[in-house]
Design a protein around this motif. Structure first.
Motif, PDB file in Angstrom:
ATOM      1  N   SER A  22      37.550  29.628  29.284  1.00 26.20           N
ATOM      2  CA  SER A  22      37.267  31.328  29.564  1.00 26.20           C
ATOM      3  C   SER A  22      37.612  31.923  31.551  1.00 26.20           C
ATOM      4  O   SER A  22      37.924  32.939  31.246  1.00 26.20           O
ATOM      5  CB  SER A  22      36.609  32.137  28.590  1.00 26.20           C
ATOM      6  OG  SER A  22      35.136  31.094  28.920  1.00 26.20           O
ATOM      7  N   ASN A  23      36.442  31.039  32.170  1.00 23.46           N
ATOM      8  CA  ASN A  23      36.285  31.515  33.324  1.00 23.46           C
ATOM      9  C   ASN A  23      37.765  31.059  34.484  1.00 23.46           C
ATOM     10  O   ASN A  23      37.667  31.085  35.069  1.00 23.46           O
ATOM     11  CB  ASN A  23      35.261  31.079  34.164  1.00 23.46           C
ATOM     12  CG  ASN A  23      34.832  29.360  34.052  1.00 23.46           C
ATOM     13  OD1 ASN A  23      35.891  28.568  33.588  1.00 23.46           O
ATOM     14  ND2 ASN A  23      34.128  28.927  34.381  1.00 23.46           N
ATOM     15  N   ILE A  24      38.670  30.841  33.518  1.00 24.37           N
ATOM     16  CA  ILE A  24      40.076  30.260  34.864  1.00 24.37           C
ATOM     17  C   ILE A  24      40.048  31.258  35.404  1.00 24.37           C
ATOM     18  O   ILE A  24      40.253  32.509  35.399  1.00 24.37           O
ATOM     19  CB  ILE A  24      41.231  29.975  33.643  1.00 24.37           C
ATOM     20  CG1 ILE A  24      42.076  29.652  34.469  1.00 24.37           C
ATOM     21  CG2 ILE A  24      41.669  31.478  32.922  1.00 24.37           C
ATOM     22  CD1 ILE A  24      43.441  28.546  33.839  1.00 24.37           C
ATOM     23  N   THR A  25      40.628  31.196  36.863  1.00 24.41           N
ATOM     24  CA  THR A  25      41.774  32.446  37.867  1.00 24.41           C
ATOM     25  C   THR A  25      43.015  32.607  37.280  1.00 24.41           C
ATOM     26  O   THR A  25      43.784  31.612  36.819  1.00 24.41           O
ATOM     27  CB  THR A  25      41.413  32.023  38.996  1.00 24.41           C
ATOM     28  OG1 THR A  25      42.006  30.595  39.669  1.00 24.41           O
ATOM     29  CG2 THR A  25      39.264  31.022  39.297  1.00 24.41           C
ATOM     30  N   PHE A  26      43.144  33.621  38.092  1.00 29.82           N
ATOM     31  CA  PHE A  26      44.579  34.072  37.767  1.00 29.82           C
ATOM     32  C   PHE A  26      46.293  33.033  38.309  1.00 29.82           C
ATOM     33  O   PHE A  26      46.501  32.563  38.289  1.00 29.82           O
ATOM     34  CB  PHE A  26      45.005  35.697  38.654  1.00 29.82           C
ATOM     35  CG  PHE A  26      46.500  35.368  38.386  1.00 29.82           C
ATOM     36  CD1 PHE A  26      47.441  36.065  37.445  1.00 29.82           C
ATOM     37  CD2 PHE A  26      47.383  35.431  39.999  1.00 29.82           C
ATOM     38  CE1 PHE A  26      48.199  36.495  36.940  1.00 29.82           C
ATOM     39  CE2 PHE A  26      48.686  36.273  39.362  1.00 29.82           C
ATOM     40  CZ  PHE A  26      49.263  36.504  38.459  1.00 29.82           C
ATOM     41  N   GLU A  27      45.350  32.409  39.627  1.00 29.09           N
ATOM     42  CA  GLU A  27      45.838  31.735  40.725  1.00 29.09           C
ATOM     43  C   GLU A  27      45.995  30.221  39.574  1.00 29.09           C
ATOM     44  O   GLU A  27      47.422  29.475  39.849  1.00 29.09           O
ATOM     45  CB  GLU A  27      45.539  31.271  42.013  1.00 29.09           C
ATOM     46  CG  GLU A  27      46.008  32.704  42.254  1.00 29.09           C
ATOM     47  CD  GLU A  27      44.725  33.864  42.181  1.00 29.09           C
ATOM     48  OE1 GLU A  27      43.574  33.280  41.609  1.00 29.09           O
ATOM     49  OE2 GLU A  27      44.606  34.488  42.966  1.00 29.09           O
ATOM     50  N   THR A  45      51.705  39.844  31.192  1.00 28.78           N
ATOM     51  CA  THR A  45      51.596  41.075  30.129  1.00 28.78           C
ATOM     52  C   THR A  45      50.506  40.806  28.968  1.00 28.78           C
ATOM     53  O   THR A  45      50.587  39.804  28.448  1.00 28.78           O
ATOM     54  CB  THR A  45      52.242  41.769  30.197  1.00 28.78           C
ATOM     55  OG1 THR A  45      53.547  41.467  28.608  1.00 28.78           O
ATOM     56  CG2 THR A  45      53.299  42.201  30.957  1.00 28.78           C
ATOM     57  N   TYR A  46      49.552  41.481  28.714  1.00 29.26           N
ATOM     58  CA  TYR A  46      49.023  40.739  27.347  1.00 29.26           C
ATOM     59  C   TYR A  46      48.795  42.770  26.666  1.00 29.26           C
ATOM     60  O   TYR A  46      48.921  43.649  27.829  1.00 29.26           O
ATOM     61  CB  TYR A  46      47.627  40.293  27.555  1.00 29.26           C
ATOM     62  CG  TYR A  46      46.701  41.206  28.322  1.00 29.26           C
ATOM     63  CD1 TYR A  46      45.794  41.804  27.448  1.00 29.26           C
ATOM     64  CD2 TYR A  46      46.731  42.092  29.539  1.00 29.26           C
ATOM     65  CE1 TYR A  46      44.762  42.701  27.404  1.00 29.26           C
ATOM     66  CE2 TYR A  46      45.793  43.026  29.250  1.00 29.26           C
ATOM     67  CZ  TYR A  46      44.751  43.186  28.808  1.00 29.26           C
ATOM     68  OH  TYR A  46      44.020  43.739  29.814  1.00 29.26           O
ATOM     69  N   SER A  47      48.523  42.419  25.869  1.00 33.68           N
ATOM     70  CA  SER A  47      48.837  44.155  24.625  1.00 33.68           C
ATOM     71  C   SER A  47      47.442  44.415  24.624  1.00 33.68           C
ATOM     72  O   SER A  47      46.320  42.949  24.048  1.00 33.68           O
ATOM     73  CB  SER A  47      48.675  43.732  23.091  1.00 33.68           C
ATOM     74  OG  SER A  47      50.881  43.494  23.186  1.00 33.68           O
ATOM     75  N   ASP A  48      46.809  44.914  25.228  1.00 38.67           N
ATOM     76  CA  ASP A  48      44.669  45.126  25.104  1.00 38.67           C
ATOM     77  C   ASP A  48      44.679  45.648  23.922  1.00 38.67           C
ATOM     78  O   ASP A  48      45.330  46.018  22.252  1.00 38.67           O
ATOM     79  CB  ASP A  48      44.474  45.692  26.214  1.00 38.67           C
ATOM     80  CG  ASP A  48      45.102  47.584  25.924  1.00 38.67           C
ATOM     81  OD1 ASP A  48      45.263  48.070  24.627  1.00 38.67           O
ATOM     82  OD2 ASP A  48      44.927  48.494  26.565  1.00 38.67           O
ATOM     83  N   SER A  57      47.906  41.105  37.151  1.00 37.45           N
ATOM     84  CA  SER A  57      47.944  40.361  38.559  1.00 37.45           C
ATOM     85  C   SER A  57      46.637  39.657  39.105  1.00 37.45           C
ATOM     86  O   SER A  57      46.699  39.635  40.276  1.00 37.45           O
ATOM     87  CB  SER A  57      48.246  41.519  39.108  1.00 37.45           C
ATOM     88  OG  SER A  57      47.780  42.864  39.759  1.00 37.45           O
ATOM     89  N   THR A  58      45.819  39.901  39.216  1.00 36.94           N
ATOM     90  CA  THR A  58      43.955  38.997  39.755  1.00 36.94           C
ATOM     91  C   THR A  58      43.729  38.404  38.747  1.00 36.94           C
ATOM     92  O   THR A  58      43.600  38.801  36.975  1.00 36.94           O
ATOM     93  CB  THR A  58      43.096  40.424  40.197  1.00 36.94           C
ATOM     94  OG1 THR A  58      43.147  41.291  39.347  1.00 36.94           O
ATOM     95  CG2 THR A  58      44.544  41.643  40.850  1.00 36.94           C
ATOM     96  N   THR A  59      42.617  38.116  39.126  1.00 39.22           N
ATOM     97  CA  THR A  59      41.982  37.285  38.190  1.00 39.22           C
ATOM     98  C   THR A  59      41.000  38.409  37.537  1.00 39.22           C
ATOM     99  O   THR A  59      40.266  38.039  36.568  1.00 39.22           O
ATOM    100  CB  THR A  59      40.771  36.432  39.102  1.00 39.22           C
ATOM    101  OG1 THR A  59      41.611  35.505  39.725  1.00 39.22           O
ATOM    102  CG2 THR A  59      39.030  35.339  38.318  1.00 39.22           C
ATOM    103  N   ILE A  60      40.479  39.471  37.988  1.00 40.22           N
ATOM    104  CA  ILE A  60      39.569  40.455  37.309  1.00 40.22           C
ATOM    105  C   ILE A  60      40.363  41.020  35.686  1.00 40.22           C
ATOM    106  O   ILE A  60      40.066  41.106  35.266  1.00 40.22           O
ATOM    107  CB  ILE A  60      39.020  41.370  38.703  1.00 40.22           C
ATOM    108  CG1 ILE A  60      37.714  41.153  39.436  1.00 40.22           C
ATOM    109  CG2 ILE A  60      38.533  42.885  37.339  1.00 40.22           C
ATOM    110  CD1 ILE A  60      37.656  41.712  40.785  1.00 40.22           C
ATOM    111  N   GLU A  61      41.323  41.122  36.486  1.00 35.98           N
ATOM    112  CA  GLU A  61      42.367  41.765  35.227  1.00 35.98           C
ATOM    113  C   GLU A  61      42.688  40.833  33.816  1.00 35.98           C
ATOM    114  O   GLU A  61      42.363  41.088  33.013  1.00 35.98           O
ATOM    115  CB  GLU A  61      44.005  42.576  35.574  1.00 35.98           C
ATOM    116  CG  GLU A  61      43.626  43.292  36.498  1.00 35.98           C
ATOM    117  CD  GLU A  61      44.787  43.521  37.359  1.00 35.98           C
ATOM    118  OE1 GLU A  61      44.787  44.483  38.078  1.00 35.98           O
ATOM    119  OE2 GLU A  61      45.926  42.843  37.815  1.00 35.98           O
ATOM    120  N   LEU A  62      42.564  39.639  34.703  1.00 31.30           N
ATOM    121  CA  LEU A  62      43.050  38.251  33.757  1.00 31.30           C
ATOM    122  C   LEU A  62      42.175  38.086  32.793  1.00 31.30           C
ATOM    123  O   LEU A  62      41.358  38.026  31.371  1.00 31.30           O
ATOM    124  CB  LEU A  62      43.599  36.933  34.077  1.00 31.30           C
ATOM    125  CG  LEU A  62      43.437  35.638  33.530  1.00 31.30           C
ATOM    126  CD1 LEU A  62      43.958  35.629  32.509  1.00 31.30           C
ATOM    127  CD2 LEU A  62      43.574  34.001  34.421  1.00 31.30           C
TER     128      LEU A  62
END
Length: 123
Positions: A22-27, A45-48, A57-62
Motif C-alpha cells: 500500500s506504500n507503493i509510489t506512483f513511479e 484515474t480512479y473513482s473516489d 499523477s503523483t504518489t500523494i494522489e495515489l
C-alpha cells in the motif's frame, strides 16, 4: 506492511489484478504496468468515494486513492495510454530548455564577473 489489490483496467478490460504494498509510489506502479504492456506510459484515474473520476499523477494522489479504497481492500484503476515517443520528445524538449537556461545563467554570471573585475581595475 499492508497490501492492497489493484485492478488495472485498460480500455474497459481488465489488464491485471495484482497485489502490491500500500506504500507503493506512483513511479513504481507505472514501471510495473509498463512491463505488462511495453507500449505506453500509463496514466491513471480512479473513482473516489463520491463517485468522481480522479486523475492520478503523483504518489500523494495515489496514496489518497489507496486510502479511499482501503474499505474494499481493492483499488480499481483505469489506465490510459500516453505514447512513449511523445513523452520522450517532451522530456527531450524540457532537458534542452534546462540546458539552455543553465548556459544563459552561466554566461550572465561570467559577464557580471568581468564587469566587477573591470570596475575593480578602474578603482
Amino acid at each position: 506492511m499492508s497490501k492492497i489489490t489493484f485492478k488495472i483496467l485498460f480500455e474497459d478490460k481488465l489488464l491485471r489484478r495484482i497485489e502490491l504494498p500500500s506504500n507503493i509510489t506512483f513511479e513504481q506502479l507505472q514501471d510495473i504496468i509498463i512491463k505488462f504492456t511495453n507500449k505506453f506510459v500509463p496514466q491513471f484515474t480512479y473513482s473516489d468515494d463520491e463517485g468522481d473520476q480522479i486523475f492520478i499523477s503523483t504518489t500523494i494522489e495515489l496514496h489518497e486513492a489507496i486510502r479511499c479504497a482501503i474499505k474494499q481492500n481493492c483499488l480499481r484503476l483505469t489506465t490510459f495510454a500516453e505514447q512513449i515517443p511523445k513523452i520522450k520528445q517532451t522530456i527531450r524538449e524540457v532537458n534542452d530548455s534546462i540546458e539552455l537556461n543553465k548556459h544563459n545563467i552561466q554566461n550572465s554570471n561570467n559577464n557580471n564577473n568581468n564587469n566587477n573585475n573591470n570596475n575593480n581595475n578602474n578603482n
